[in-house]
Design a protein around this motif. Sequence first.
Motif, PDB file in Angstrom:
ATOM      1  N   PRO A   5       0.824  -1.204   0.000  1.00 25.19           N
ATOM      2  CA  PRO A   5       0.000   0.000   0.000  1.00 25.19           C
ATOM      3  C   PRO A   5       0.859   1.255   0.000  1.00 25.19           C
ATOM      4  O   PRO A   5       1.964   1.266   0.530  1.00 25.19           O
ATOM      5  N   SER A   7       1.112   5.027   1.329  1.00 23.10           N
ATOM      6  CA  SER A   7       0.567   5.733   2.488  1.00 23.10           C
ATOM      7  C   SER A   7       0.658   7.241   2.314  1.00 23.10           C
ATOM      8  O   SER A   7       1.647   7.754   1.778  1.00 23.10           O
ATOM      9  N   ALA A   9      -0.084  10.939   4.659  1.00 24.60           N
ATOM     10  CA  ALA A   9      -0.341  11.383   6.023  1.00 24.60           C
ATOM     11  C   ALA A   9      -0.142  12.876   6.218  1.00 24.60           C
ATOM     12  O   ALA A   9      -0.008  13.341   7.347  1.00 24.60           O
ATOM     13  N   SER A 227      -8.072   5.912  10.008  1.00 28.28           N
ATOM     14  CA  SER A 227      -7.532   5.716   8.661  1.00 28.28           C
ATOM     15  C   SER A 227      -8.618   5.189   7.742  1.00 28.28           C
ATOM     16  O   SER A 227      -9.652   4.683   8.188  1.00 28.28           O
ATOM     17  N   ARG A 229      -9.044   3.727   3.295  1.00 25.65           N
ATOM     18  CA  ARG A 229      -8.298   3.222   2.145  1.00 25.65           C
ATOM     19  C   ARG A 229      -8.959   3.636   0.843  1.00 25.65           C
ATOM     20  O   ARG A 229     -10.174   3.797   0.782  1.00 25.65           O
ATOM     21  N   VAL A 249      -4.145   2.551  -1.285  1.00 25.79           N
ATOM     22  CA  VAL A 249      -3.593   3.765  -0.687  1.00 25.79           C
ATOM     23  C   VAL A 249      -4.134   3.849   0.732  1.00 25.79           C
ATOM     24  O   VAL A 249      -5.349   3.926   0.942  1.00 25.79           O
ATOM     25  N   LEU A 250      -3.252   3.797   1.712  1.00 22.52           N
ATOM     26  CA  LEU A 250      -3.642   3.910   3.119  1.00 22.52           C
ATOM     27  C   LEU A 250      -3.589   5.376   3.515  1.00 22.52           C
ATOM     28  O   LEU A 250      -2.533   6.014   3.407  1.00 22.52           O
ATOM     29  N   ILE A 251      -4.721   5.903   3.957  1.00 24.35           N
ATOM     30  CA  ILE A 251      -4.859   7.340   4.201  1.00 24.35           C
ATOM     31  C   ILE A 251      -5.069   7.588   5.690  1.00 24.35           C
ATOM     32  O   ILE A 251      -6.051   7.115   6.277  1.00 24.35           O
ATOM     33  N   SER A 252      -4.163   8.322   6.293  1.00 25.33           N
ATOM     34  CA  SER A 252      -4.312   8.697   7.700  1.00 25.33           C
ATOM     35  C   SER A 252      -5.305   9.837   7.819  1.00 25.33           C
ATOM     36  O   SER A 252      -5.201  10.834   7.103  1.00 25.33           O
ATOM     37  N   ASN A 306      -8.714   0.127  11.570  1.00 27.41           N
ATOM     38  CA  ASN A 306      -8.950   1.554  11.321  1.00 27.41           C
ATOM     39  C   ASN A 306      -9.763   2.257  12.409  1.00 27.41           C
ATOM     40  O   ASN A 306     -10.056   3.443  12.262  1.00 27.41           O
TER      41      ASN A 306
END
Length: 317
Positions: A5, A7, A9, A227, A229, A249-252, A306
Amino acid sequence: MALCPFSVATPQAVRAALTHADLGVRPPHEPVPTLLLATPAQPLFAALVRMRDDAGHTELKAAISTALASFSDSEIYQLATRVAQSLAPGMLNAEQLTRFSYALPIGVLAELLGVAYQERTVLVDNVLDFVRCIAPGGSEQQMASGAIAAGKLHEWLRAADGPLFIRLCQHIGDRTVAIANAIGLFFQACEGTAGLLGQTLLLMQERHIAAKEGISSVLQHTPPIYSTRRFALRATELGGEPLTIGQAVLISLQTEGESFAFGYGSHRCPGAGWAQAIALSGIHHLLTLKIEPELLAHFRWRVSQNARVPEFFTAEE
């Protein structure tokens, strides 16, 4: 081979990812999780506005948002107070406090959707099971249990006749889709509101602050849903970095200087006011019970990829 993934942030990158035309909420090759295919959860999942990026998403999101907005925050607070009094008429132990945190948002929705009273004792367990099969990271067993729960929830909502359900049907114009998204509201409200309530209690005890201030602080610094995705719908790039089709895509949702506690863009949660009103009402009710500080002394974080939800327990001597 699964792709690593990507990321993000920073505030700018989060906004870019959550509004990117080439990123969607589901992988293009798997619009419904494989383990949910040919189960009662498959048609529900496919109809959820949260899981769609198709041409009908905007209209469906607007319909749901309009239905929710027809109830004021004050009305939700007052209803949540009545539900809280019913759920916890007296002093709680730690395990009951955890149950209360989940049951309160579910109970408010059950009241407004019109879920039959005889089903409400098991409603919380079925919603929690359903959440496990919708949220990321569910095991094969959890997916199976969640699919069974989805069937039960669907059966109960078929007979729903509450004011929120009626308005969902009116604005959406399709009862089947309204049922699916009524169930989706349970999913959206459950962990997020429980986490907001529980974290605020801990913060109030630590800093000796008022409930409203505590809620605002949690949302700003440690959002319960921390988080989300997105997946590349086609080969594209984000922030100058290439993404392969299907890449995650891991989204904070908590960044330096800015919180996206309720998301951003077209999938922003429409229930922000509801969550805060329910959590505030629940905390105010618990304060009337004069819960002991020891009740909050022991907790573990809910196992989740999450969500940040404290689950209180009684320590063994």
